[in-house]
Design a protein around this motif. Structure first.
Motif, PDB file in Angstrom:
ATOM      1  N   GLU A 168     -28.497  22.937 -57.798  1.00 33.15           N
ATOM      2  CA  GLU A 168     -28.550  21.904 -56.771  1.00 33.15           C
ATOM      3  C   GLU A 168     -27.168  21.349 -56.451  1.00 33.15           C
ATOM      4  O   GLU A 168     -26.924  20.833 -55.363  1.00 33.15           O
TER       5      GLU A 168
ATOM      6  N   LYS B 296     -35.537  28.710 -58.225  1.00 33.29           N
ATOM      7  CA  LYS B 296     -35.374  27.678 -57.210  1.00 33.29           C
ATOM      8  C   LYS B 296     -34.009  27.898 -56.553  1.00 33.29           C
ATOM      9  O   LYS B 296     -32.984  27.921 -57.237  1.00 33.29           O
TER      10      LYS B 296
ATOM     11  N   GLY C 197     -31.783  22.442 -47.703  1.00 33.74           N
ATOM     12  CA  GLY C 197     -33.159  22.859 -47.901  1.00 33.74           C
ATOM     13  C   GLY C 197     -33.297  23.555 -49.238  1.00 33.74           C
ATOM     14  O   GLY C 197     -32.309  23.754 -49.959  1.00 33.74           O
ATOM     15  N   SER C 198     -34.510  23.936 -49.578  1.00 31.29           N
ATOM     16  CA  SER C 198     -34.750  24.639 -50.843  1.00 31.29           C
ATOM     17  C   SER C 198     -36.033  25.445 -50.739  1.00 31.29           C
ATOM     18  O   SER C 198     -36.865  25.225 -49.858  1.00 31.29           O
TER      19      SER C 198
ATOM     20  N   ARG D 280     -46.714  18.800 -48.609  1.00 34.13           N
ATOM     21  CA  ARG D 280     -45.413  18.935 -49.286  1.00 34.13           C
ATOM     22  C   ARG D 280     -45.476  18.421 -50.717  1.00 34.13           C
ATOM     23  O   ARG D 280     -44.889  19.026 -51.633  1.00 34.13           O
TER      24      ARG D 280
ATOM     25  N   ASN E 220     -46.204  20.647 -53.625  1.00 38.32           N
ATOM     26  CA  ASN E 220     -45.172  21.603 -54.026  1.00 38.32           C
ATOM     27  C   ASN E 220     -45.643  23.056 -53.915  1.00 38.32           C
ATOM     28  O   ASN E 220     -45.545  23.831 -54.869  1.00 38.32           O
TER      29      ASN E 220
ATOM     30  N   ARG F 262     -39.176  17.285 -43.287  1.00 43.72           N
ATOM     31  CA  ARG F 262     -39.121  17.357 -44.756  1.00 43.72           C
ATOM     32  C   ARG F 262     -39.881  18.567 -45.268  1.00 43.72           C
ATOM     33  O   ARG F 262     -39.418  19.279 -46.169  1.00 43.72           O
TER      34      ARG F 262
ATOM     35  N   GLU G 281     -38.502  22.317 -47.357  1.00 42.15           N
ATOM     36  CA  GLU G 281     -38.874  22.610 -48.740  1.00 42.15           C
ATOM     37  C   GLU G 281     -39.938  23.691 -48.885  1.00 42.15           C
ATOM     38  O   GLU G 281     -40.109  24.213 -49.995  1.00 42.15           O
TER      39      GLU G 281
END
Length: 526
Positions: free
Chosen positions: A80, A113, A135-136, A176, A179, A241, A245
């Motif tokens: 991250e 990740k 973003g991820s 979201r 997850n 958002r 993700e």
């Protein structure tokens, strides 16, 4: 360390705009070319965030949009803090694509990740860069980890848009927070034929207040208006958002163009349209769909992009995304006794592709994402039909194509096929039983329906008996008043979890708050 000349040589863009990802820079992002910025107004901006999509076992598409001509740059890392970052030069975001751009990240490590950030470099002022937007996502596992994804359809329809007092399109935030590994959007990403008004008076006398824009204030006819429908959804912070993700697998249905459309249609009776040629509307709507969805294709040739495609996600799961608009025949009474161009729904070419993909799949579970349900009757006017189903009785019309596919799945003993869909604006679970069907030459299977995602709630629809669907669950009682607003809570999405050890698929249907209203465990065939 890689010097500037080596970096530029190794980062060369391919002719199609699909970028390799083998350059590693341990220096600061722009150490070799410091940005000279005196004002934020000089910098390119990224007004609508970032998104990812078309995720498979080792690759993904990254999407974003600049506010001016600029080069897309993506940096990504397993940290991250962006330690040991990899940097990829992407295509130019230009006016002819409404300043949208995308690139593939390839050869990604499994079950990691990944953190990424998008930057745009001004084409006129090379030392001027946008602020980074992050973003991820998580790459698919090879083994040893459960998979969980969500699906649904029907976003911002029937006049229910972004209501800040309601919190915006809150169902996306609900999804979201679970997850998920990815999201299947089952179509009706926009409602190009559904203008948004500033206010709607609800049954109880209260006011639903929408954000409005010029492009959402009339039916979409121009390319700018189609693009504006996608931009409208991206004004919602919940969606931005979510997009940052959760990777998306997107397909389309009718409202990306106009209600119940088919190739060759002419809008003779809809006075809202000055453009009557649906083929022209579809050309413009398709371009906007491809520009604004994170779909992988060569950026210099979107005309060759296919909306039907498949993804080998992991040994547990393959996903097959259908296109039930591009190749269909006209909507008719759908009662023909022999196959013809008029009875095509997927088309012979797409059916043959799907058969090959299913036959070659080694995954435990095969999920077919269909933008329309199989056994629910969806009408177009009083005499014609919009989907596969045409009422009780033997397989006729478009059902002949479906019967051929289901027979193939049985004859080749293709196991663990599950259908996911949306379109009808409520949630349901259907079990298709050949012992209770008119056409019996198929293996039993499940179909799950989810939606809407911030649109009007409708239904329930009538099930026909051709393929023996048994109603196991539906989210609405008979007689529910049509077009219920999101504020009544009758918004639904689906979730699918596959257990890595037992390989059991658990399908849940969930409401606006994320509460499970139905759940079933499906053990795999052996």
């Amino acid at each position: 360390m890689v010097n500037r000349r080596q970096f530029l040589l190794r980062s060369a863009v391919t002719a199609g705009g699909i970028i390799t990802t083998n350059v590693v820079s341990k220096s600061q992002v722009f150490a070799e070319a410091p940005a000279i910025i005196t004002s934020d107004k000089m910098r390119p901006a990224i007004p609508y965030g970032v998104a990812s999509g078309d995720i498979s076992k080792d690759s993904i598409v990254i999407w974003s949009k600049s506010d001016r001509p600029a080069k897309m740059i993506v940096e990504y890392s397993t940290s991250e803090s962006f330690k040991n970052v990899q940097r990829v030069l992407g295509p130019n975001a230009l006016k002819d694509s409404d300043f949208t751009a995308r690139l593939f990240l390839r050869n990604l490590p499994p079950d990691q990740k990944i953190f990424y950030r998008v930057i745009f470099q001004d084409l006129d002022y090379k030392n001027t860069y946008s602020a980074a937007v992050k973003g991820s996502f998580r790459t698919p596992p090879k083994y040893g980890r459960d998979i969980f994804f969500v699906w649904g359809g029907d976003t911002a329809g029937q006049g229910w848009g972004i209501n800040p007092e309601f919190g915006g399109m809150t169902i996306y935030e609900t999804m979201r927070q679970l997850n998920p590994d990815f999201f299947i959007h089952s179509g009706d990403n926009i409602y190009a034929d559904g203008p948004i008004q500033a206010q709607v008076t609800l049954d109880n006398g209260t006011i639903w207040k929408n954000i409005i824009t010029p492009e959402k204030s009339k039916v979409a006819e121009t390319l700018t208006e189609f693009r504006g429908n996608y931009i409208y959804n991206l004004l919602d912070e919940n969606i931005k958002r979510f997009n940052a993700e959760v990777p998306m697998l997107a397909q389309w249905d009718d409202h990306e163009i106009t209600n119940n459309w088919y190739p060759g249609e002419v809008l003779l009776s809809d006075s809202r349209y000055t453009v009557k040629d649906v083929n022209l509307l579809a050309q413009r709507g398709r371009q906007a769909f491809l520009e604004y969805m994170p779909i992988g294709y060569e950026t210099n040739n979107p005309d060759k992009a296919r909306i039907y495609r498949s993804f080998k996600y992991s040994p547990l799961l393959d996903i097959f995304m259908l296109d039930e608009r591009t190749y269909r025949g006209p909507n008719t009474p759908n009662n023909q006794t022999i196959p013809s161009k008029e009875t095509e729904f997927l088309s012979r070419t797409q059916i043959q592709w799907l058969k090959r993909q299913l036959l070659s799949s080694k995954a435990t579970w095969k999920v077919i994402a269909s933008d329309m349900p199989l056994g629910l009757i969806v009408r177009d006017g009083t005499t014609d039909f919009e989907a596969w189903a045409n009422g009780d009785g033997p397989a006729l019309g478009r059902e002949l194509e479906l019967a051929d596919l289901l027979r193939f799945i049985k004859n080749k003993n293709i196991q663990n096929v599950v259908w996911l869909t949306a379109d009808v604006h409520y949630a349901a679970a259907h079990y298709y039983d050949p012992a209770k069907a008119q056409f019996t030459d198929f293996k039993p299977f499940w179909e799950f329906v989810a939606g809407p995602l911030n649109s009007g709630t409708f239904g329930p629809n009538q099930l026909e008996n051709t393929f023996g669907p048994q109603l196991v669950f539906q989210s609405l009682p008979e007689g529910t008043k049509a077009n219920r607003p999101p504020s009544e809570g009758l918004q639904f999405f689906g979730g699918v979890k596959i257990n890595a050890n037992t390989k059991v698929m658990t399908v849940t249907l969930r409401n606006l708050e994320g509460k499970t209203v139905y759940s079933v465990d499906l053990p795999p065939e052996k």
